[in-house]
Design a protein around this motif. Structure first.
Motif, mmCIF file in Angstrom:
data_model
loop_
_atom_site.group_PDB
_atom_site.id
_atom_site.type_symbol
_atom_site.label_atom_id
_atom_site.label_comp_id
_atom_site.label_asym_id
_atom_site.label_seq_id
_atom_site.Cartn_x
_atom_site.Cartn_y
_atom_site.Cartn_z
ATOM 1 N N VAL A 178 0.843 -1.202 0.000
ATOM 2 C CA VAL A 178 0.000 0.000 0.000
ATOM 3 C C VAL A 178 0.872 1.245 0.000
ATOM 4 C CG1 VAL A 178 -1.741 1.288 1.306
ATOM 5 C CG2 VAL A 178 -1.822 -1.222 1.239
ATOM 6 N N LEU A 179 0.494 2.222 -0.814
ATOM 7 C CA LEU A 179 1.081 3.554 -0.773
ATOM 8 C C LEU A 179 0.162 4.420 0.057
ATOM 9 C CD1 LEU A 179 3.050 5.804 -1.756
ATOM 10 C CD2 LEU A 179 1.528 6.077 -3.741
ATOM 11 N N ALA A 180 0.701 5.047 1.120
ATOM 12 C CA ALA A 180 -0.169 5.797 2.024
ATOM 13 C C ALA A 180 0.549 7.015 2.590
ATOM 14 C CB ALA A 180 -0.638 4.905 3.178
ATOM 15 N N ASP A 181 -0.245 8.022 2.876
ATOM 16 C CA ASP A 181 0.237 9.194 3.605
ATOM 17 C C ASP A 181 0.477 8.786 5.048
ATOM 18 O OD1 ASP A 181 -0.223 11.748 5.317
ATOM 19 O OD2 ASP A 181 0.052 12.526 3.296
ATOM 20 N N PHE A 182 1.524 9.338 5.675
ATOM 21 C CA PHE A 182 1.821 9.013 7.070
ATOM 22 C C PHE A 182 0.604 9.235 7.968
ATOM 23 C CE2 PHE A 182 6.466 9.782 6.111
ATOM 24 C CZ PHE A 182 6.842 8.466 6.330
ATOM 25 N N ASP A 183 -0.207 10.234 7.655
ATOM 26 C CA ASP A 183 -1.343 10.581 8.517
ATOM 27 C C ASP A 183 -2.404 9.487 8.572
ATOM 28 O OD1 ASP A 183 -0.191 12.993 9.143
ATOM 29 O OD2 ASP A 183 -1.336 14.143 7.663
ATOM 30 N N VAL A 184 -2.453 8.615 7.563
ATOM 31 C CA VAL A 184 -3.491 7.577 7.545
ATOM 32 C C VAL A 184 -2.920 6.174 7.737
ATOM 33 C CG1 VAL A 184 -4.975 8.982 6.074
ATOM 34 C CG2 VAL A 184 -3.454 7.295 5.022
ATOM 35 N N LEU A 185 -1.608 6.067 7.978
ATOM 36 C CA LEU A 185 -1.000 4.751 8.136
ATOM 37 C C LEU A 185 -1.615 3.957 9.284
ATOM 38 C CD1 LEU A 185 2.838 5.128 7.471
ATOM 39 C CD2 LEU A 185 1.206 3.696 6.243
ATOM 40 N N SER A 186 -1.891 4.620 10.398
ATOM 41 C CA SER A 186 -2.469 3.911 11.540
ATOM 42 C C SER A 186 -3.834 3.329 11.194
ATOM 43 C CB SER A 186 -2.595 4.855 12.743
ATOM 44 O OG SER A 186 -1.333 5.179 13.266
ATOM 45 N N GLU A 187 -4.637 4.098 10.447
ATOM 46 C CA GLU A 187 -5.953 3.611 10.044
ATOM 47 C C GLU A 187 -5.831 2.429 9.082
ATOM 48 O OE1 GLU A 187 -10.069 5.331 7.999
ATOM 49 O OE2 GLU A 187 -8.463 6.712 8.579
ATOM 50 N N VAL A 188 -4.888 2.521 8.155
ATOM 51 C CA VAL A 188 -4.650 1.418 7.224
ATOM 52 C C VAL A 188 -4.221 0.171 7.991
ATOM 53 C CG1 VAL A 188 -3.163 0.594 5.353
ATOM 54 C CG2 VAL A 188 -4.094 2.917 5.284
ATOM 55 N N ARG A 189 -3.336 0.347 8.940
ATOM 56 C CA ARG A 189 -2.842 -0.778 9.732
ATOM 57 C C ARG A 189 -3.958 -1.438 10.518
ATOM 58 N NH1 ARG A 189 2.483 2.491 11.914
ATOM 59 N NH2 ARG A 189 3.809 2.120 10.099
ATOM 60 N N GLN A 190 -4.833 -0.626 11.097
ATOM 61 C CA GLN A 190 -5.952 -1.185 11.850
ATOM 62 C C GLN A 190 -6.842 -2.050 10.962
ATOM 63 O OE1 GLN A 190 -7.573 2.380 13.995
ATOM 64 N NE2 GLN A 190 -7.900 0.849 15.594
ATOM 65 N N LEU A 191 -7.111 -1.587 9.749
ATOM 66 C CA LEU A 191 -7.972 -2.330 8.838
ATOM 67 C C LEU A 191 -7.367 -3.654 8.413
ATOM 68 C CD1 LEU A 191 -9.189 0.569 6.507
ATOM 69 C CD2 LEU A 191 -10.638 -0.804 8.014
ATOM 70 N N LEU A 192 -6.067 -3.641 8.124
ATOM 71 C CA LEU A 192 -5.437 -4.804 7.523
ATOM 72 C C LEU A 192 -4.773 -5.738 8.526
ATOM 73 C CD1 LEU A 192 -3.863 -3.172 4.347
ATOM 74 C CD2 LEU A 192 -6.106 -4.214 4.619
ATOM 75 N N VAL A 193 -4.442 -5.209 9.685
ATOM 76 C CA VAL A 193 -3.777 -6.023 10.703
ATOM 77 C C VAL A 193 -4.696 -6.304 11.880
ATOM 78 C CG1 VAL A 193 -1.794 -6.193 12.260
ATOM 79 C CG2 VAL A 193 -1.523 -5.158 10.002
ATOM 80 N N GLY A 194 -5.551 -5.330 12.209
ATOM 81 C CA GLY A 194 -6.534 -5.538 13.248
ATOM 82 C C GLY A 194 -6.062 -5.254 14.645
ATOM 83 N N ALA A 195 -4.851 -4.674 14.801
ATOM 84 C CA ALA A 195 -4.333 -4.358 16.121
ATOM 85 C C ALA A 195 -4.559 -2.897 16.449
ATOM 86 C CB ALA A 195 -2.833 -4.674 16.193
ATOM 87 N N ASP A 196 -4.469 -2.591 17.718
ATOM 88 C CA ASP A 196 -4.514 -1.199 18.149
ATOM 89 C C ASP A 196 -3.301 -0.486 17.571
ATOM 90 O OD1 ASP A 196 -5.703 0.779 20.360
ATOM 91 O OD2 ASP A 196 -3.526 0.941 20.375
ATOM 92 N N PRO A 197 -3.458 0.763 17.074
ATOM 93 C CA PRO A 197 -2.343 1.454 16.435
ATOM 94 C C PRO A 197 -1.092 1.526 17.300
ATOM 95 C CG PRO A 197 -4.368 2.672 16.065
ATOM 96 C CD PRO A 197 -4.692 1.575 17.035
ATOM 97 N N GLU A 198 -1.232 1.649 18.615
ATOM 98 C CA GLU A 198 -0.067 1.779 19.477
ATOM 99 C C GLU A 198 0.657 0.454 19.655
ATOM 100 O OE1 GLU A 198 -1.103 3.588 23.131
ATOM 101 O OE2 GLU A 198 -1.694 5.495 22.224
ATOM 102 N N GLN A 199 -0.016 -0.659 19.310
ATOM 103 C CA GLN A 199 0.594 -1.967 19.471
ATOM 104 C C GLN A 199 1.142 -2.503 18.156
ATOM 105 O OE1 GLN A 199 -2.770 -4.095 21.054
ATOM 106 N NE2 GLN A 199 -2.151 -3.712 23.166
ATOM 107 N N ILE A 200 0.823 -1.833 17.058
ATOM 108 C CA ILE A 200 1.253 -2.321 15.758
ATOM 109 C C ILE A 200 2.722 -2.019 15.544
ATOM 110 C CG2 ILE A 200 0.945 -1.989 13.284
ATOM 111 C CD1 ILE A 200 -1.966 -1.332 13.904
ATOM 112 N N VAL A 201 3.431 -2.993 15.043
ATOM 113 C CA VAL A 201 4.851 -2.816 14.813
ATOM 114 C C VAL A 201 5.204 -3.255 13.414
ATOM 115 C CG1 VAL A 201 5.584 -2.982 17.206
ATOM 116 C CG2 VAL A 201 5.258 -5.055 15.889
#
Length: 235
Positions: free
Chosen positions: A201-224
């Protein structure tokens, strides 16, 4: 996440910049006065001292760090740092130059979480190694744009969707798709998403956390971010 980086030279400072841009907390350790001043001029927190000393690492916050990156040009210092950090339960990343023989690499690779070759991987490679996990930064395209590879998990909200049903934020777009253990290809709208599948995925830094939540399903602070080889930047 909290990171302690030993070495504020070219590799360490560039890695710190990349991590800070993503909102992580960074403490640098450096004993060269000129490098200390340069890092502080960029408003980094810098501990002036020898990172291979346990007292200095404690001052830098190793007891609360998620990972420690030993990114100096001195292999002995880097290895000592990692052994101390391992004692405190931190993820350990050790820089090793390509000039070292393969048997030396294998020896140290058994003792730390990951060995990196910054001359080959660049700052993004060192960042990936520090973060570990299920997301891999591939490249920084512009100051606010990044290409990332994400692996669908069982907990992902989009698990079971097709590509056509996937609704990413406006500032994100899918570039490639691959089934578990398959090659990455241009995505088809009818492809279904399942655990283990990968999306680039190509994404703006501002929406990376939202993208991660959708595709990984973890809380943004826990995503690595997944450790892995990448040529996304110069060392």
């Amino acid at each position: 996440m909290r990171f302690v980086i030993i070495g504020a030279g070219r590799v360490g400072l560039r890695t710190a910049r990349v991590l800070r841009e993503e909102g992580h907390e960074i403490v640098l350790v450096e004993r060269d006065g000129a490098l200390v001043r340069r890092a502080r001029n960029e408003e980094f927190t810098v501990i002036d001292g020898d990172g291979s000393k346990e007292a200095i690492l404690e001052e830098a916050g190793v007891t609360k760090a998620d990972a420690v990156g030993a990114l100096t040009s001195d292999l002995n210092v880097n290895f000592t740092v990692c052994m101390i950090a391992n004692h405190y339960g931190c993820r350990t990343i050790m820089r090793i130059d390509e000039a070292y023989r393969e048997e030396i690499y294998r020896k140290y690779a058994d003792e730390v979480d990951e060995v990196v070759y910054p001359e080959r991987l660049g700052a993004i490679g060192a960042k990936n190694a520090l973060l570990g996990g299920t997301i891999r930064a591939v490249a920084d395209i512009a100051p606010h744009l990044q290409i990332v590879e994400l692996t669908i998990t069982d907990d992902a909200p989009v698990n079971g969707y097709t590509i056509s049903e996937l609704e990413l934020p406006a500032d994100a777009t899918v570039l490639a798709f691959g089934k578990r253990d398959g090659d990455l290809e241009i995505p088809s709208e009818d492809e279904s998403l399942a655990a283990g599948d990968r999306l680039v995925v190509l994404a703006d830094f501002d929406v990376l956390s939202e993208v991660r939540q959708l595709l990984v399903g973890a809380d943004p602070e826990q995503i690595v971010t997944t450790a892995g080889s990448t040529n996304g930047g110069a060392s």
